[in-house]
Motif scaffolding. Structure first.
Motif, PDB file in Angstrom:
ATOM      1  N   LEU A 381      -5.142 -10.347   0.393  1.00 13.04           N
ATOM      2  CA  LEU A 381      -5.645  -9.450   1.419  1.00 13.04           C
ATOM      3  C   LEU A 381      -4.633  -8.363   1.763  1.00 13.04           C
ATOM      4  O   LEU A 381      -5.017  -7.214   2.043  1.00 13.04           O
ATOM      5  N   ARG A 382      -3.345  -8.705   1.755  1.00 16.34           N
ATOM      6  CA  ARG A 382      -2.330  -7.690   2.061  1.00 16.34           C
ATOM      7  C   ARG A 382      -2.249  -6.628   0.967  1.00 16.34           C
ATOM      8  O   ARG A 382      -1.997  -5.450   1.244  1.00 16.34           O
ATOM      9  N   ARG A 383      -2.444  -7.034  -0.276  1.00 17.20           N
ATOM     10  CA  ARG A 383      -2.482  -6.036  -1.354  1.00 17.20           C
ATOM     11  C   ARG A 383      -3.658  -5.082  -1.139  1.00 17.20           C
ATOM     12  O   ARG A 383      -3.516  -3.859  -1.298  1.00 17.20           O
ATOM     13  N   GLU A 384      -4.802  -5.641  -0.765  1.00 17.26           N
ATOM     14  CA  GLU A 384      -5.961  -4.798  -0.489  1.00 17.26           C
ATOM     15  C   GLU A 384      -5.692  -3.886   0.706  1.00 17.26           C
ATOM     16  O   GLU A 384      -6.063  -2.705   0.701  1.00 17.26           O
ATOM     17  N   LEU A 385      -5.037  -4.421   1.737  1.00 18.46           N
ATOM     18  CA  LEU A 385      -4.731  -3.632   2.928  1.00 18.46           C
ATOM     19  C   LEU A 385      -3.787  -2.483   2.608  1.00 18.46           C
ATOM     20  O   LEU A 385      -3.971  -1.356   3.088  1.00 18.46           O
ATOM     21  N   GLU A 386      -2.767  -2.740   1.788  1.00 18.25           N
ATOM     22  CA  GLU A 386      -1.815  -1.687   1.452  1.00 18.25           C
ATOM     23  C   GLU A 386      -2.461  -0.557   0.659  1.00 18.25           C
ATOM     24  O   GLU A 386      -2.128   0.610   0.829  1.00 18.25           O
ATOM     25  N   ASP A 390      -2.549   3.245   1.865  1.00 15.36           N
ATOM     26  CA  ASP A 390      -2.118   4.377   1.039  1.00 15.36           C
ATOM     27  C   ASP A 390      -3.136   5.509   1.098  1.00 15.36           C
ATOM     28  O   ASP A 390      -2.780   6.692   1.160  1.00 15.36           O
ATOM     29  N   GLU A 391      -4.404   5.137   1.070  1.00 15.38           N
ATOM     30  CA  GLU A 391      -5.452   6.150   1.173  1.00 15.38           C
ATOM     31  C   GLU A 391      -5.366   6.870   2.516  1.00 15.38           C
ATOM     32  O   GLU A 391      -5.534   8.091   2.599  1.00 15.38           O
ATOM     33  N   GLN A 567     -11.000   3.501   8.236  1.00 19.60           N
ATOM     34  CA  GLN A 567     -10.457   2.691   9.322  1.00 19.60           C
ATOM     35  C   GLN A 567     -11.213   1.364   9.438  1.00 19.60           C
ATOM     36  O   GLN A 567     -10.613   0.305   9.676  1.00 19.60           O
ATOM     37  N   THR A 568     -12.531   1.388   9.262  1.00 19.10           N
ATOM     38  CA  THR A 568     -13.336   0.167   9.324  1.00 19.10           C
ATOM     39  C   THR A 568     -12.917  -0.811   8.241  1.00 19.10           C
ATOM     40  O   THR A 568     -12.795  -2.022   8.485  1.00 19.10           O
ATOM     41  N   LYS A 569     -12.692  -0.308   7.032  1.00 23.90           N
ATOM     42  CA  LYS A 569     -12.252  -1.173   5.939  1.00 23.90           C
ATOM     43  C   LYS A 569     -10.888  -1.794   6.246  1.00 23.90           C
ATOM     44  O   LYS A 569     -10.653  -2.976   5.975  1.00 23.90           O
ATOM     45  N   ILE A 570      -9.983  -0.985   6.798  1.00 23.92           N
ATOM     46  CA  ILE A 570      -8.659  -1.504   7.165  1.00 23.92           C
ATOM     47  C   ILE A 570      -8.797  -2.611   8.200  1.00 23.92           C
ATOM     48  O   ILE A 570      -8.184  -3.684   8.078  1.00 23.92           O
ATOM     49  N   GLN A 571      -9.627  -2.366   9.216  1.00 22.41           N
ATOM     50  CA  GLN A 571      -9.766  -3.354  10.278  1.00 22.41           C
ATOM     51  C   GLN A 571     -10.439  -4.620   9.769  1.00 22.41           C
ATOM     52  O   GLN A 571     -10.117  -5.733  10.216  1.00 22.41           O
ATOM     53  N   GLU A 572     -11.363  -4.492   8.823  1.00 17.27           N
ATOM     54  CA  GLU A 572     -12.000  -5.675   8.238  1.00 17.27           C
ATOM     55  C   GLU A 572     -10.971  -6.550   7.548  1.00 17.27           C
ATOM     56  O   GLU A 572     -11.004  -7.785   7.663  1.00 17.27           O
ATOM     57  N   ARG A 573     -10.037  -5.914   6.790  1.00 18.27           N
ATOM     58  CA  ARG A 573      -8.994  -6.704   6.121  1.00 18.27           C
ATOM     59  C   ARG A 573      -8.096  -7.389   7.136  1.00 18.27           C
ATOM     60  O   ARG A 573      -7.691  -8.539   6.951  1.00 18.27           O
ATOM     61  N   ILE A 574      -7.790  -6.702   8.222  1.00 19.43           N
ATOM     62  CA  ILE A 574      -6.939  -7.295   9.267  1.00 19.43           C
ATOM     63  C   ILE A 574      -7.637  -8.492   9.895  1.00 19.43           C
ATOM     64  O   ILE A 574      -7.038  -9.557  10.083  1.00 19.43           O
TER      65      ILE A 574
END
Length: 915
Positions: A381-386, A390-391, A567-574
């Motif tokens: 999940l952290r790899r996906e978040l990073e 980056d985007e 931002q929604t995608k980032i928050q979903e990963r969090i």
């Protein structure tokens, strides 16, 4: 008086004084000086004929051991440690000897003190020792030689002695329902039952063995057997005190237990990880240590005596958990005095408490190995978040991430010697502000240890709440507070000056992060009390120039749909990281071990002799540690002692527990009490053979300490596979079925009833693990939990995953003896009450599920009522209806509808009992 008489009187007094002085210098003579005191003052209550409180004063060896209190009456050479001196001096108003009288004369007390100081010499008894033997069966070594080598052979020998034999094999449909529920807690589907019956007719043994292996490999096996363990240790997700606060992420321990049973983790490792998982890469396992109830600090208050008492109570909860689950002993009985029945002294109790002195009830980040499922998932999940970050960085602007307990503000890297945060509000409060350095190290460069200095706006400074609290690495109430005075337009700010130019790209800030780490679901918790703020850097002249502001970040996000989506995608990963990754959880908090003392009558206000960490002495519990040994090593030493093959209790207790949950009764009927107050084994040789097979199986290919292997052996036995039908010959000889002449039917647990209803309706969410589903409200700190919704679709998981709240009636399955988790439940009670029938007829959950079941039936077989009734029998009982049942069902459904007919079937014994 004449002058001559005065002179004579003076001479007599001088002679008496000289004699006393001479006598004081002589060694105390027991027969002359001490025996008369005991005879006059003590022997009536503490002599050969009467030994109140288990104390005799006619034998030196018994005095050295002490009475029931467990405190040595005399310690030769050490009167200050001799309980005799305490009671005769009336130091404790609750324990004065002689009772209800004035103290014995001071000269006699002085003689007793001198006698002990000189070694408590007692002619004829100096070499006497108490011969203490342990003859109770459970403390004896496990035998090595046996006459049989299978479960059935041992049982058949007992049956033959009673003139009995096993019953006929069970009907295959009854057998598949029985074994499916025992192993997974779920009834079989009609299709699986039909397939089993067909295979059983071809080769009964092969079909059954294949079914057993299939069920043992099911992920639902771990769910079923984890619940049995959780009952014993009283695991729950609230503390059970007046405030009954929620325990943050305590469910991670529950998932550890489920995973351990599914993986067939060796039982010795299972023990070691629960006692010292922080040293073994299994920190989530230490939730075992804090599974019991406790009173939190906020409820205890600030009175020192109350704080000490609460700490002692929490330690007792730990010892009860360890004693009941792993040792099969009621350790807590020795808290105030020697155990009345078992060889556990009060000193043993506090020595065992010393093992756990580094444990406190609370939360922490668990220590997990690199291959732990939660760590592996977190890395993914952290790899996906990073990648998503980056985007976001490519947009050239900052953004805010909500990590629930704190916020992270990300921005393009800034190289700077200083940094300022300026707040928009005139009143702010925060507990920690971290500045994260760019690059791979990700240091919190705000900390003073890196040479960083901190300054705040002097006009908003509040005495006792300085900005230094922002960088003390303490979360919670010790917070920074800044406030503009009346008429003052300046706003709070804090400046950080670094030891050198550094590159930063993130700040992390929180208001009260300990609330987030420790608890949840309380009104007003985790509020942001610092509001919006601006981030500034100094220019070349030293002027502060803003480069980012949280208000601008929010506005830009509102105006840009592409950014919103990102931002929604980032928050979903969090959000997924907060449940699937390594997160703080209620798994025990570590503290520096304090010295441990025997507490007289269990009171922290009466500490006595210091003790070293150890298990019960008379059970060979010496450990290679002392009071200077770090806490984790103490716990590992205890785990090693518990799991050594020579320990007579550990294996016996566990195999008996496995047997109990397979057959419905234990070989020892008291699964968590193998002491003298517990039940004797009905088949002692069988129990020992099972324990020996568990630890050291004869087969070289067999896995030691395998719970699955033992359970497989049990369910493959003829004893398990036989019919449950009663026989007059068996009932006349053994009405309680202790000899296993039939499989004893029993009512299934609340979980089985509820989960089977959901499965029959086709709406059981079979997802394994993760946070519990909620049925309760968000409450004020000292309010009581209220059940809001115990039947909506968010609750359609297995009952194992319902939030386990102490002191709360779930208004449905508590009626079926679902445990409150306030007390150890090695065996659940089985009650029969009107509420049970009412719940299965009228509760919102059952009414709704019956409607869903009727809809499923109609969708699967059409509108023909006879087919619907037939299908109802198949889905609820995994068998076809008889002709009579079919006729009756059609008549009933025609008059009252199929949903009510479904509710009627759910109220039958066939649905609620194991066949």
């Amino acid at each position: 008086m004449q002058h001559g008489n005065w002179r004579l009187f003076a001479l007599i007094c001088a002679a008496i004084t000289a004699a006393q002085t001479l006598h004081a210098k002589e060694p105390v003579d027991f027969e002359r000086d001490i025996s008369p005191i005991f005879e006059e003052r003590c022997s009536f209550c503490h002599g050969e004929d009467e030994a109140e409180s288990g104390l005799r004063l006619d034998l030196r060896a018994r005095m050295m051991r002490g009475g029931d209190s467990g405190i040595a009456t005399i310690v030769p050479g050490q009167p200050e440690k001799s309980y005799l001196m305490d009671v005769v001096n009336h130091r404790d108003p609750k324990m004065k000897m002689p009772p209800d009288e004035d103290k014995i004369p001071a000269d006699e007390i002085a003689l007793l003190r001198r006698w002990i100081q000189e070694g408590a010499n007692w002619p004829g008894q100096m070499d006497a020792r108490l011969e203490e033997t342990i003859d109770h069966w459970s403390f004896q070594p496990i035998r090595d030689e046996f006459d049989h080598d299978s479960v059935d052979d041992f049982l058949e020998e007992s049956l033959e002695s009673a003139g009995l034999q096993f019953s006929e094999p069970a009907d295959p449909r009854a057998l598949i329902r029985r074994v499916s529920i025992v192993l997974t807690g779920l009834a079989p589907t009609p299709e699986r039952a039909d397939a089993f019956v067909q295979a059983y007719e071809q080769d009964a043994d092969l079909a059954y063995a294949s079914l057993v292996d299939e069920l043992l490999e099911s992920p639902h096996f771990g769910e079923r057997w984890a619940q049995h363990w959780l009952d014993v240790i009283r695991w729950a997700e609230t503390n059970g005190s007046e405030s009954n606060l929620y325990r943050k992420n305590a469910w991670m321990y529950r998932d550890f237990v489920v995973r351990s049973f599914n993986e067939d983790k060796p039982y010795d490792l299972f023990i070691k990880e629960q006692l010292a998982g922080d040293t073994l890469g299994a920190g989530d396992a230490t939730g075992f240590l804090v599974a019991g109830p406790h009173v939190p600090a906020g409820t205890v208050g600030f009175e020192p005596t109350a704080i000490r008492q609460a700490r002692a109570d929490r330690m007792d909860e730990i010892l009860q958990t360890v004693g009941a689950s792993m040792m099969g002993l009621t350790i807590g009985c020795a808290r105030c005095h020697n155990h009345k029945f078992d060889p556990i002294s009060i000193t043993d109790y506090y020595s065992l408490a010393a093992v756990f002195q580094d444990i406190e009830f609370g939360g922490r980040f668990p220590e997990l190995a690199e291959d732990h499922p939660r760590v592996v998932r977190e890395q993914e999940l952290r790899r996906e978040l990073e990648l998503l970050r980056d985007e976001m960085r490519k947009t050239g602007w900052g953004w805010i991430e909500d990590w629930k307990g704190y916020q992270e503000i990300h921005f393009p890297p800034q190289a700077t010697p200083a940094f300022r945060v300026s707040f928009d509000k005139g009143w702010v409060m925060a507990d920690e502000l971290e500045i994260i350095e760019s690059g791979s190290d990700r240091r919190n460069i705000a900390l003073p240890k890196y040479g960083t200095t901190l300054r705040e706006n002097p006009s908003t400074f509040q005495e006792g709440k300085p900005a230094a609290k922002l960088v003390n690495e303490v979360f919670g109430t010790k917070q920074w507070l800044a406030k503009s005075s009346k008429g003052n337009k300046e706003r709070p700010w804090v400046e950080f000056r670094f030891d050198d130019v550094v590159s930063i790209d993130t700040i992390r800030i929180s208001s009260n992060r300990s609330d987030f780490l420790e608890t949840d679901y309380l009104q007003g918790m985790n509020k942001i009390t610092y509001g919006d703020f601006r981030l500034s850097l100094p220019d070349i002249e030293g002027e502060w120039k803003p480069f980012a502001a949280t208000a601008s970040m929010k506005k830009r996000l509102e105006e840009n749909r592409d950014l919103q989506a990102l931002q929604t995608k980032i928050q979903e990963r969090i959000d997924r990281l907060l449940t699937e990754g390594r997160q703080p959880a209620f798994l025990a908090r570590f503290i520096e071990p304090a010295d441990t003392f025997v507490l007289v009558r269990g009171s922290p206000e009466n500490p006595r002799d210091k003790v070293e960490p150890a298990a019960p002495k008379r059970l060979g519990g010496a450990l290679p540690v002392d009071s200077g040994t770090p806490g984790p090593q103490r716990r590992r030493a205890l785990a090693a002692w518990l799991t050594q093959p020579e320990n007579p209790l550990t294996a016996r207790v566990m195999v008996n527990r496995l047997w109990y949950h397979t057959f419905g009764r234990g070989i020892v009927a008291t699964p968590s009490d193998f002491g003298k107050a517990g039940a004797a084994p009905t088949h002692p040789e069988l129990l020992d053979w099972l324990a020996r097979e568990f630890v050291a199986p004869k087969s070289k290919t067999a896995k030691p300490y395998s719970a699955k292997r033992m359970i497989r052996m049990f369910v493959l036995s003829k004893a398990f596979r036989q019919s449950s039908q009663p026989r007059t010959s068996g009932l006349d000889v053994d009405a309680s079925t202790q000899l296993y002449w039939r499989f004893a039917p029993r009512r299934v647990e609340a979980e089985v009833i509820r989960d089977s209803i959901l499965k029959a309706s086709g709406h059981l969410d079979e997802t394994v693990g993760g946070p519990s589903y909620r049925i309760h409200d968000v409450k004020k700190r000292y309010a009581q939990w209220q059940v809001l919704n115990n039947h909506g679709n968010q609750t359609w998981r297995r009952l194992l995953y319902q939030e386990r709240m102490r002191r709360v009636d779930d208004r449905l399955f508590t009626a079926f003896d679902f445990p409150d988790c306030g007390q150890i439940r090695a065996k659940r009670p089985v009650s029969t009450t009107p509420l049970q029938a009412l719940n299965l007829l009228n509760s919102d959950f059952v009414v709704h599920q019956s409607q869903l079941l009727a809809e499923r039936v109609r969708n699967e077989v059409g509108d023909e009522q006879s087919s619907q009734i037939e299908r109802c029998f198949e889905l609820l009982f995994a068998r076809p209806a008889t002709e009579q049942e079919l006729r009756t069902g059609i008549e009933f459904a025609a008059a009252h509808g199929v949903p009510l007919f479904c509710r009627t079937l759910m109220n039958t014994n066939e649905f609620a009992f194991l066949p």
